[in-house]
Design a protein around this motif. Sequence first.
Motif, PDB file in Angstrom:
ATOM      1  N   SER A 236       0.828  -1.137   0.097  1.00 47.66           N
ATOM      2  CA  SER A 236      -0.153  -0.020   0.108  1.00 47.66           C
ATOM      3  C   SER A 236       0.736   1.277   0.011  1.00 47.66           C
ATOM      4  O   SER A 236       0.195   2.227  -0.044  1.00 47.66           O
ATOM      5  CB  SER A 236      -1.098   0.109   1.233  1.00 47.66           C
ATOM      6  OG  SER A 236      -0.227  -0.246   2.245  1.00 47.66           O
ATOM      7  N   MET A 237       2.044   1.301  -0.008  1.00 49.44           N
ATOM      8  CA  MET A 237       2.942   2.334  -0.144  1.00 49.44           C
ATOM      9  C   MET A 237       3.108   2.954  -1.324  1.00 49.44           C
ATOM     10  O   MET A 237       3.100   2.370  -2.343  1.00 49.44           O
ATOM     11  CB  MET A 237       4.485   2.169   0.499  1.00 49.44           C
ATOM     12  CG  MET A 237       4.544   1.918   2.039  1.00 49.44           C
ATOM     13  SD  MET A 237       6.164   0.905   2.441  1.00 49.44           S
ATOM     14  CE  MET A 237       7.187   2.230   2.636  1.00 49.44           C
ATOM     15  N   SER A 238       2.969   4.322  -1.325  1.00 48.41           N
ATOM     16  CA  SER A 238       3.416   4.726  -2.666  1.00 48.41           C
ATOM     17  C   SER A 238       4.769   4.524  -3.302  1.00 48.41           C
ATOM     18  O   SER A 238       5.889   4.268  -2.478  1.00 48.41           O
ATOM     19  CB  SER A 238       3.297   6.408  -2.547  1.00 48.41           C
ATOM     20  OG  SER A 238       4.220   6.860  -1.983  1.00 48.41           O
ATOM     21  N   ASP A 239       5.005   4.980  -4.474  1.00 44.84           N
ATOM     22  CA  ASP A 239       6.379   4.569  -5.043  1.00 44.84           C
ATOM     23  C   ASP A 239       7.667   5.630  -4.293  1.00 44.84           C
ATOM     24  O   ASP A 239       8.442   4.898  -4.087  1.00 44.84           O
ATOM     25  CB  ASP A 239       6.400   4.955  -6.489  1.00 44.84           C
ATOM     26  CG  ASP A 239       5.545   3.850  -7.387  1.00 44.84           C
ATOM     27  OD1 ASP A 239       4.805   3.066  -6.777  1.00 44.84           O
ATOM     28  OD2 ASP A 239       5.409   4.206  -8.791  1.00 44.84           O
ATOM     29  N   GLU A 240       7.160   6.566  -4.087  1.00 44.08           N
ATOM     30  CA  GLU A 240       8.019   7.693  -3.596  1.00 44.08           C
ATOM     31  C   GLU A 240       8.264   7.021  -1.978  1.00 44.08           C
ATOM     32  O   GLU A 240       9.732   7.032  -1.451  1.00 44.08           O
ATOM     33  CB  GLU A 240       7.593   8.815  -3.151  1.00 44.08           C
ATOM     34  CG  GLU A 240       7.510   9.762  -4.584  1.00 44.08           C
ATOM     35  CD  GLU A 240       8.989   9.536  -5.409  1.00 44.08           C
ATOM     36  OE1 GLU A 240       9.881   9.434  -4.999  1.00 44.08           O
ATOM     37  OE2 GLU A 240       8.845   9.154  -6.726  1.00 44.08           O
ATOM     38  N   GLU A 241       7.374   6.644  -1.145  1.00 45.31           N
ATOM     39  CA  GLU A 241       7.515   6.171   0.099  1.00 45.31           C
ATOM     40  C   GLU A 241       8.605   4.909  -0.004  1.00 45.31           C
ATOM     41  O   GLU A 241       9.360   4.738   0.935  1.00 45.31           O
ATOM     42  CB  GLU A 241       6.335   5.696   0.839  1.00 45.31           C
ATOM     43  CG  GLU A 241       5.464   6.862   1.224  1.00 45.31           C
ATOM     44  CD  GLU A 241       3.802   6.563   1.785  1.00 45.31           C
ATOM     45  OE1 GLU A 241       3.142   7.304   2.436  1.00 45.31           O
ATOM     46  OE2 GLU A 241       3.555   5.545   1.004  1.00 45.31           O
ATOM     47  N   LEU A 242       8.132   3.967  -0.764  1.00 45.20           N
ATOM     48  CA  LEU A 242       9.044   2.725  -0.858  1.00 45.20           C
ATOM     49  C   LEU A 242      10.651   3.115  -1.254  1.00 45.20           C
ATOM     50  O   LEU A 242      11.357   2.482  -0.822  1.00 45.20           O
ATOM     51  CB  LEU A 242       8.350   1.812  -2.089  1.00 45.20           C
ATOM     52  CG  LEU A 242       8.966   0.459  -2.024  1.00 45.20           C
ATOM     53  CD1 LEU A 242       8.594  -0.327  -0.852  1.00 45.20           C
ATOM     54  CD2 LEU A 242       8.169  -0.242  -3.193  1.00 45.20           C
ATOM     55  N   LEU A 243      10.423   4.105  -2.196  1.00 45.59           N
ATOM     56  CA  LEU A 243      11.975   4.640  -2.645  1.00 45.59           C
ATOM     57  C   LEU A 243      12.681   5.043  -1.303  1.00 45.59           C
ATOM     58  O   LEU A 243      13.687   4.635  -0.986  1.00 45.59           O
ATOM     59  CB  LEU A 243      12.130   5.482  -3.766  1.00 45.59           C
ATOM     60  CG  LEU A 243      13.403   6.136  -4.040  1.00 45.59           C
ATOM     61  CD1 LEU A 243      14.032   4.925  -4.905  1.00 45.59           C
ATOM     62  CD2 LEU A 243      13.236   7.380  -4.968  1.00 45.59           C
ATOM     63  N   LYS A 244      12.130   5.882  -0.548  1.00 42.14           N
ATOM     64  CA  LYS A 244      12.546   6.454   0.699  1.00 42.14           C
ATOM     65  C   LYS A 244      13.177   5.199   1.555  1.00 42.14           C
ATOM     66  O   LYS A 244      14.193   5.257   2.474  1.00 42.14           O
ATOM     67  CB  LYS A 244      11.537   7.206   1.441  1.00 42.14           C
ATOM     68  CG  LYS A 244      12.049   8.363   1.651  1.00 42.14           C
ATOM     69  CD  LYS A 244      11.010   9.058   2.580  1.00 42.14           C
ATOM     70  CE  LYS A 244      10.713  10.860   1.824  1.00 42.14           C
ATOM     71  NZ  LYS A 244       9.617  11.279   2.384  1.00 42.14           N
ATOM     72  N   ARG A 245      12.317   4.008   1.679  1.00 41.95           N
ATOM     73  CA  ARG A 245      12.624   2.914   2.467  1.00 41.95           C
ATOM     74  C   ARG A 245      13.855   2.121   2.017  1.00 41.95           C
ATOM     75  O   ARG A 245      14.898   1.685   2.533  1.00 41.95           O
ATOM     76  CB  ARG A 245      11.462   1.921   2.395  1.00 41.95           C
ATOM     77  CG  ARG A 245      11.448   0.712   3.348  1.00 41.95           C
ATOM     78  CD  ARG A 245      11.371   1.330   4.872  1.00 41.95           C
ATOM     79  NE  ARG A 245      10.093   1.847   5.253  1.00 41.95           N
ATOM     80  CZ  ARG A 245       9.192   1.075   5.624  1.00 41.95           C
ATOM     81  NH1 ARG A 245       9.231  -0.169   5.990  1.00 41.95           N
ATOM     82  NH2 ARG A 245       7.968   1.745   6.224  1.00 41.95           N
ATOM     83  N   PHE A 246      14.022   2.117   0.635  1.00 44.41           N
ATOM     84  CA  PHE A 246      15.083   1.466   0.078  1.00 44.41           C
ATOM     85  C   PHE A 246      16.323   2.042   0.144  1.00 44.41           C
ATOM     86  O   PHE A 246      17.460   1.534  -0.059  1.00 44.41           O
ATOM     87  CB  PHE A 246      14.773   0.918  -1.382  1.00 44.41           C
ATOM     88  CG  PHE A 246      13.713  -0.292  -1.293  1.00 44.41           C
ATOM     89  CD1 PHE A 246      13.375  -0.940  -0.476  1.00 44.41           C
ATOM     90  CD2 PHE A 246      13.052  -0.629  -2.817  1.00 44.41           C
ATOM     91  CE1 PHE A 246      12.159  -1.891  -0.444  1.00 44.41           C
ATOM     92  CE2 PHE A 246      12.252  -1.698  -2.887  1.00 44.41           C
ATOM     93  CZ  PHE A 246      11.945  -2.393  -1.843  1.00 44.41           C
TER      94      PHE A 246
END
Length: 430
Positions: A337-347
């Motif tokens: 459910s994370m947005s692409d930007e949120e996932l990028l921040k995580r990675f």
Amino acid sequence: MRIAIIGAGFGGMAAAYDLKNAGHEVTIYESADYVGGLAAGFKEPYWNWSVEKFYHHWFQSDHEMLGLIKELGWEEKVLFPRPLTVMYHKGKFYPFDSILGALLFPGLGFGLDKIRFGFVGLFLRLTNNWKALEKVTADAWMRQWAGRNVYEKMWKPLLVGKFGPFYRDVNMAWMWVRIKARTTRLGTFEGGFQNFASLFGDKLREMGIEIRLGARVESIKREGAQLSVRSDGKSESFDKVLVTTSPSLMAKLTPDLPQNYLKGLLELKSMGAVVMVLSLRHQLSNEGYYWFNLPKEAGFPMLALVEHTNFVPKEHFGGDHNVYAGDYLEVGHEYFSMSDEELLKRFIPAFQKFNPAFKPDWVKKIWVNKTNYAQPVPLVNHSKNIPAIETPIEELYFASMSQVYPWDRGTNFAVEIGRRAARMMLGQSS
Ligand SMILES: Cc1cc2nc3c(=O)[nH]c(=O)nc-3n(C[C@H](O)[C@H](O)[C@H](O)COP(=O)(O)OP(=O)(O)OC[C@H]3O[C@@H](n4cnc5c(N)ncnc54)[C@H](O)[C@@H]3O)c2cc1C
């Protein structure tokens, strides 16, 4: 006969090829607007090759797929480079895709553990008795035969990464398959997997097969002597139908299936996957590593980091360095459910572990791909729970990743089960 196939993945397309060659009228319904299914790819306008949405390669042991490609006359388009796979140990990465690499890997020390690791690997490579291995979990078998240390360092991270909360329940036949049916050389198709899928789709059309893209099937029902396929509010009748979707979608499409078959479909467990593709301005792995195996315990936010352009030259992608960061996850995991930007921040914070010089402004563009059905989970005695290809509804057939067992899912086995289903539909032996 008039035959409908639901799904233009490699399973559906391989079945269509054989059914048409046997003289039948074949229509493929595909909900996406492209062929290739889970192995499909995409490309930027300035790339010559496509990149798969989810990382894909073949093994030299993928005889069904390589055989089909040969039959189609495209074997010279198959490439088998030898990219480098590495394993993490105490903050560093070590090559781990050859006997020498395994011998030199410091994670297991240089004593008894390494010998046990070698003997267990050799035994699994030589045995064919997967039926005995499916009776026990990989966790229990490996602890007993490889020993606690080898298991926890080498095999447990693999199981945890692939199966998350189910890792203790996966049977040992799955582990046997991993070791039995893999090679260090990895293959791809000139132009990428999507090029192969599109060429195959074009070939099927030339043969007279109708491929309906953007055609989502809503239901399949028996009506008299025929099967009625409903899509886009319209129904059409066929003599036989083959469905190649996930088991849960199959259950939704055909609620008239008897309770015990439906229950069998719905009880099958599987993992989803979330995979980010990143286009970078610079090479990430200076050493040219392709595949990084990452243990969850070491705190990486993904299971695998795969630098595609250390496998396929960056020149095919206008000089972009393309990297995958992916994970197998239970549906409902926050990554879905994370947005692409949120996932990028995580990675992003993990990227400096692959190259200390990495800076977030190396990232040119990202694409995030998600699927609920990525990896079937084979539990103990799984062979007893595989739904039959020939369903209890007359002339309705089902062939999915969940039925290629004991083999693990892959395009090779999609072709195998698609062609096996076609033989059954033709009344030939399976
Ligand atoms: C992360 C990941 C990595 C992988 N890595 C590899 C690899 O390295 N090598 C390898 O060989 N394989 C790999 N695989 C597995 C491989 O992609 C699959 O085994 C193979 O593509 C399955 O083919 P299929 O035809 O059985 O199913 P699919 O490809 O899933 O095809 C089913 C098709 O049915 C369509 N469909 C679904 N519902 C409907 C509907 N209602 N109406 C009409 N159409 C519908 C879908 O859109 C899809 O196109 C990987 C998979 C994942 C997820």
